[in-house]
Design a protein around this motif. Structure first.
Motif, PDB file in Angstrom:
ATOM      1  N   PRO A 269       0.816  -1.188   0.062  1.00 28.46           N
ATOM      2  CA  PRO A 269       0.027  -0.098   0.073  1.00 28.46           C
ATOM      3  C   PRO A 269       0.817   1.083  -0.095  1.00 28.46           C
ATOM      4  N   ASN A 276      -1.941   3.352  -4.341  1.00 31.56           N
ATOM      5  CA  ASN A 276      -3.449   3.067  -3.402  1.00 31.56           C
ATOM      6  C   ASN A 276      -2.962   3.201  -2.013  1.00 31.56           C
ATOM      7  N   GLN A 278      -4.419   2.259   0.764  1.00 30.02           N
ATOM      8  CA  GLN A 278      -5.180   1.358   1.501  1.00 30.02           C
ATOM      9  C   GLN A 278      -4.853  -0.063   1.321  1.00 30.02           C
ATOM     10  N   ARG A 298       0.713  -6.676   1.999  1.00 25.87           N
ATOM     11  CA  ARG A 298       0.220  -5.830   2.791  1.00 25.87           C
ATOM     12  C   ARG A 298       1.419  -4.840   3.311  1.00 25.87           C
TER      13      ARG A 298
END
Length: 841
Positions: A269, A276, A278, A298
Motif C-alpha cells: 500500500p 493506493n 489502503q 500488505r
C-alpha cells in the motif's frame, strides 16, 4: 621356447587378469540394462517453442531471425541445466542407481532400473513439472474484470457454479470433463485458455480451491511480466497452517531476498508502483503456468521468505517441495518416449539370453573339437579366451567410440558398458563369428600339409595366407558396427560395442594366441600327424556359375513378391510393417492367467477411448509362454490401454510386463537415422573393397548386400516380423557378415588370378569358390548354430533379431555365389581383370 614367445604368453596372462578384474565379482561389476533388470526409461526433450517465447518476452526488440539464430545455443545451455535439475529431482525420490545422460542437443535420457509403478509415476510427474516458478503481479483491476468474466460463457472444459461460503454466495469454475477430458488439456490447450478474454499483457490463470468439498477454480488475470523467478530459491520445505493443512514454505538466497524485498516494497500500500495507500496489490505465485496462490502484499517483506498454499495433499506438497529444492528448469520439457519393462520380464530375459549364449558356445566348442581334433582344441582355447577377454575389449571399445560420439554417455570411473539384451545377442553372435578366423587358418594349414610341406612351414604359410582375408573380412563388419554405434542409441549402441569388441578380441586370439599354441606344438614335434583333421567335404569341382541367370531370376521374384506385399500393407496400415520405434505409438505386453477373446479386448478398448488398438497373442518358441501384445497409433494411448486391460479384465489376471510409448517425432528420426546408417554402410563397403580390390569387386559386393537386405526385410515381413531398431541392427550385422563371406571368396579369386594361367575368368571364379567351399559351409554352419540357439532359447527382442539374422545368413551365403560373383563377371565382361596395379595390395 624363445624369449619373444615368453613375452607373448606373459602379455596374455596380464590381459586375462586385467579382464577378470573388470568383471569380478559379477554381481557388482556387471550393470544390467532395463530390458534385463526391469524399470523405466524416459526420453525428455526441451520445449524449444517455449524457450523461443521466453526470448521474445525477455527482449521485445529481438527479430525472429535473431531468435532462430540464438535458439540453438540457448537450447544447448538449457539442456545442461535441465540435466542437473532432473538428476537432483530423481535423486530426491530415493531411486537407486539412476542413469541420466544427454542425447542430441535437446534431449535427456532418464533410465530408472528396477523401479515399480509408484516410483515410476512419481518420477514421471517430477520430470514433467518444469518447476518454472515465477512471481507475477495480478492485474490491478482484477476484481472488476473477473465479475465481467462470469457474465460470459466459461472457458472450454469448465462450467460456472455458484457456492456459498461463510454465508456469501460466489461464482467459481468447475471442471467439465465430458466437454474436454483431462488428456486433451495439453500445452496447446492451456495456451488458448490463458488467452481467454485476457487483457493485453495478461494471462487468465486458475487457482484451484476446495469449497464445500468440491474442487473449484478461481480465475485471475495475471501479468505476463515476471517480477522474480525461482532460480533465486535457497530452500523449500513442507509446513502446516493452523488448520493443519500442508503448505510449502520457500526461502530466497541473498540476491532473491533483495529482489523480493524491492518488489513487495513497490507494490505494498502506497508503494512506488501502487499509489493506493489502503490496499496492496496481489502477487501471483505461478508454477508451470499454474496459479497456486495470489496473496495480497500488505507490507514490504525483507526476510526473504514466502509460502505457497493451495489445496495440497501431504504427498503433493512434499513432491512440490522436492521439485523446488532441485531447482527450476530453464524451459518446460516434454516426455517424447517412455519405455517400461517389468522386473519379472527382465529376469526371464537374463535367463533366456544367458542360456542361448551358453548353448551356442558349448555347441561350437564340441563341434570344433570333433572336427579339427588337436587344432580344434586350440580353437576352443581361443574361444574361451574370447569370453574371458571380452569385458576388457568392451571397456576399450566403449571408451574409444565414446570420444567420437558427442552424445555418448561418458565421464565417471572406467567401467563395463551397461549390458542389454541386444548386447547379449552381440556377444553370442561374435562368438559364432569368431570361429571364422580359425576355420580360415585351419583350412589353409590343411592345404599346405596336403602339398607336402613340413609341420612348421604349413603353420607359417597357413597363417600368412589366411591373414589378409581375416583382416579384410573382420574390418568390414567392424565398419558397419561403428556406423551402427554412431547412428544408434541405447541398447543398439550396446550391441555395437559388444560386437566390435568380440571381433577385435577374436582376431587377437585366432591370429596371435592360436599361433602361439601351434608354435608350442611345433617346438615339441615335427610330425604332421599331430594336426590330423576330419574332412567332411572333399575337394570339389562344381560349376557354380552355370545356373547364375536362373538364381538371379529367383532372387528377383522373391524380392518383388515380398516387397510388393510389404508396400501394399504399409500403405494401408504402416504399423503392419514398422514397429513403434519407427512409427511412434504405444506397444504393451501383458501376461495373463486366462485368455480373453481378441474381439472382446478390442471392443473394451474402443469403449475406453482407445483408437485403432490391435490386440494379438504371441507365444515364445522355447518356453511356450503366451503373451498379449497390444499396439496403438498414438503415443498417449498407452495409459488408456493399460487401464482398460488390467481393470476391466482383472479376473483374467492381466499384468503389464512391458510398455513402449514413442512420440511420432522420435519414430521419424529413428527411421531417418536407420536409412542413413544403411546408406553409409553400403558406401563404406564400396570404398573399402574398391581400395582393397577394384571397383568391379566393390560393385559385386554391394549388389549382394542390397540383395541380402531386401530379401531379409521382405521375408521378415512375410513372417510377421515388424521393422524396428532391433531388426535394423540385425540388417546392419548382415551387411557386415555377408561382405565377410564375399571378401573371403574375392581374396581367393585375387590370389588365383595371380597364380593361375590358361583359365577363363569364369573358371577361376569357379575354382576359387570350390577351394573355399569347405570353409564357407563350415563357418556358416557354426554361426548358424549360435543364431539357432538365440532363436530357440532367446526371448523378447532377441527373437526378432534371430529371425532376421537366420534369414540374412542364408541369403548372404547364397548371394556371395550367385549375386556378387556374377556381377563381377558382368562388370569385367567375363574377362580376367588386371589386379596388379590395384591399390591396397
Amino acid at each position: 621356447m624363445d624369449k619373444k614367445a615368453i613375452w607373448k604368453w606373459l602379455l596374455l596372462l596380464v590381459l586375462v587378469m586385467a579382464s577378470l578384474a573388470t568383471v569380478l565379482p559379477l554381481g557388482k561389476k556387471i550393470r544390467l540394462g532395463l530390458d534385463l533388470k526391469g524399470g523405466t526409461s524416459f526420453t525428455v526433450e526441451i520445449d524449444q517453442d517455449a524457450l523461443a517465447a521466453q526470448l521474445r518476452e525477455a527482449n521485445k526488440e529481438l527479430t525472429e531471425e535473431k531468435i532462430l539464430n540464438t535458439l540453438p545455443a540457448k537450447v544447448s545451455e538449457a539442456q545442461g541445466r535441465a540435466l542437473e535439475v532432473i538428476r537432483n529431482r530423481v535423486d530426491g525420490l530415493g531411486i537407486s542407481e539412476p542413469i541420466i545422460y544427454p542425447e542430441k542437443a535437446s534431449r535427456i535420457v532418464v533410465q530408472l532400473p528396477g523401479v515399480g509403478e509408484k516410483k515410476r509415476e512419481e518420477a514421471r510427474a517430477a520430470i514433467k513439472r518444469a518447476a518454472f516458478l515465477s512471481f507475477r503481479m495480478v492485474h490491478e483491476k482484477n476484481s472488476e474484470l473477473i465479475d465481467k468474466l462470469f457474465d460470459k460463457d466459461p472457458p472450454p472444459g469448465f462450467k460456472v457454479v455458484s457456492l456459498s461460503e461463510n454465508g456469501t454466495s460466489r461464482n467459481y469454475y468447475k471442471r467439465d470433463k465430458t466437454a474436454v477430458p483431462d488428456d486433451k488439456m495439453d500445452q496447446e490447450f492451456r495456451a488458448k485458455q490463458a488467452a481467454f478474454h485476457a487483457p493485453s499483457g495478461c494471462d487468465m490463470l486458475l487457482e484451484k480451491n476446495l469449497v464445500q468439498g468440491q474442487d473449484v477454480y478461481i480465475p485471475f488475470f495475471v501479468e505476463k511480466r515476471t517480477q522474480l523467478t525461482g532460480d533465486t530459491l535457497k530452500s523449500a520445505r513442507v509446513e502446516y497452517d493452523t488448520m493443519n493443512q500442508p503448505r510449502v514454505s520457500i526461502e530466497f538466497d541473498a540476491r532473491g531476498t533483495k529482489k523480493f524485498a524491492q518488489v513487495t516494497r513497490d507494490y505494498a500500500p502506497g508503494g512506488a508502483r501502487n499509489p493506493n495507500p489502503q490496499v496492496g496489490r496481489q502477487m501471483g505465485i505461478v508454477l508451470d503456468d499454474t496459479l497456486f496462490s495470489a496473496p495480497v502484499i500488505r507490507e514490504p517483506i525483507y526476510g526473504g521468505q514466502a509460502e505457497i498454499s493451495g489445496s495440497f495433499t501431504v504427498s503433493e506438497a512434499a513432491q512440490l517441495a522436492n521439485v523446488l529444492r532441485s531447482g527450476s528448469l530453464p524451459a518446460p520439457v516434454k516426455i517424447v518416449e517412455e519405455r517400461t519393462i517389468d522386473p519379472s520380464l527382465g529376469a526371464d530375459a537374463v535367463d533366456s539370453g544367458v542360456k542361448a549364449g551358453l548353448m551356442g558356445i558349448v555347441a561350437i566348442i564340441v563341434l570344433m573339437a570333433l572336427y579339427y581334433l588337436v587344432s580344434g582344441l586350440l580353437a576352443d582355447m581361443a574361444l574361451i579366451l574370447n569370453v574371458v577377454l571380452l569385458p576388457l575389449g568392451m571397456i576399450v571399445v566403449a571408451g574409444v567410440l565414446g570420444i567420437f560420439a558427442k552424445d555418448a554417455r561418458g565421464g565417471g570411473a572406467i567401467a563395463l558398458p551397461v549390458l542389454t539384451l541386444p548386447g547379449i545377442a552381440g556377444i553370442a553372435l561374435s562368438i559364432g563369428m569368431a570361429v571364422d578366423a580359425n576355420v580360415l587358418i585351419f583350412e589353409r594349414i590343411r592345404e599346405e600339409l596336403r602339398s607336402g610341406k613340413s609341420l612348421l612351414s604349413s603353420v607359417q604359410f597357413g597363417f600368412q595366407r589366411a591373414l589378409t582375408a581375416i583382416l579384410d573380412s573382420n574390418l568390414t563388419t567392424v565398419i558397419t558396427a561403428i556406423i551402427l554405434f554412431i547412428m544408434g542409441s541405447g541398447p543398439v549402441r550396446g550391441y555395437a560395442v559388444t560386437l566390435i569388441a568380440g571381433l577385435i578380441v577374436s582376431v587377437y586370439t585366432a591370429v596371435i594366441v592360436t599361433r602361439m599354441g601351434f608354435n608350442l606344438i611345433a617346438s615339441r614335434t615335427s610330425s604332421t600327424g599331430v594336426l590330423k583333421m576330419m574332412q567332411a567335404i572333399k575337394p570339389t569341382n562344381f560349376d557354380f556359375m552355370k545356373p547364375w541367370k536362373m538364381a538371379l531370376g529367383l532372387s528377383v521374384v522373391v524380392i518383388m513378391v515380398s516387397w510388393g506385399l510389404m508396400i501394399s500393407h504399409g500403405m494401408k496400415d504402416p504399423t503392419t510393417v514398422f514397429g513403434v520405434d519407427f512409427t511412434g505409438g504405444s506397444q504393451l505386453t501383458f501376461s495373463f492367467n486366462q485368455k480373453v477373446g481378441v474381439d472382446q479386448l478390442r471392443s473394451a478398448m474402443e469403449a475406453g477411448g482407445v483408437k485403432d488398438a490391435t490386440p494379438l497373442y504371441q507365444k515364445e518358441m522355447q518356453s511356450g509362454k503366451e503373451f498379449l501384445l497390444v499396439k496403438a497409433g498414438g503415443s498417449e494411448e498407452g495409459a488408456k490401454i493399460e487401464d482398460v486391460v488390467t481393470k476391466q479384465f482383472a479376473a483374467s489376471g492381466f499384468k503389464l510386463l512391458q510398455k513402449d510409448d514413442v512420440g511420432p517425432q522420435i519414430g521419424a528420426e529413428l527411421k531417418e537415422k536407420a536409412l542413413i546408417a544403411m546408406g553409409l554402410s553400403l558406401l563404406a563397403m564400396i570404398i573399402y573393397i574398391w581400395y582393397r580390390f577394384e571397383l568391379g569387386f566393390g560393385m559385386g559386393a554391394v549388389a549382394a548386400l542390397f540383395h541380402d537386405v531386401l530379401i531379409t526385410a521382405g521375408v521378415c515381413h512375410l513372417l510377421g516380423v515388424q521393422m524396428n531398431m532391433t531388426v535394423m541392427a540385425a540388417l546392419m550385422t548382415i551387411v557386415g557378415y555377408s561382405v565377410n563371406d564375399t571378401i573371403v571368396i574375392f581374396d581367393r579369386i585375387r590370389e588365383d588370378i595371380h597364380i593361375t594361367r590358361g583359365k577363363s575368368f569364369t573358371d577361376i571364379c569357379n575354382q576359387s569358390m570350390n577351394e573355399t567351399l569347405s570353409r564357407t559351409l563350415l563357418t556358416n554352419f557354426l554361426t548358424f548354430v549360435s543364431v539357432l540357439c538365440l532363436l530357440v532359447f532367446g526371448g523378447g527382442a532377441i527373437r526378432d533379431f534371430s529371425i532376421a539374422m537366420f534369414i540374412g545368413m542364408i541369403s548372404g551365403t547364397y548371394s556371395t555365389i550367385y549375386i556378387a560373383t556374377p556381377v563381377v563377371l558382368l562388370w569385367y565382361r567375363f574377362k580376367t581383370p588386371d589386379l596388379g596395379s590395384s591399390p591396397g595390395k
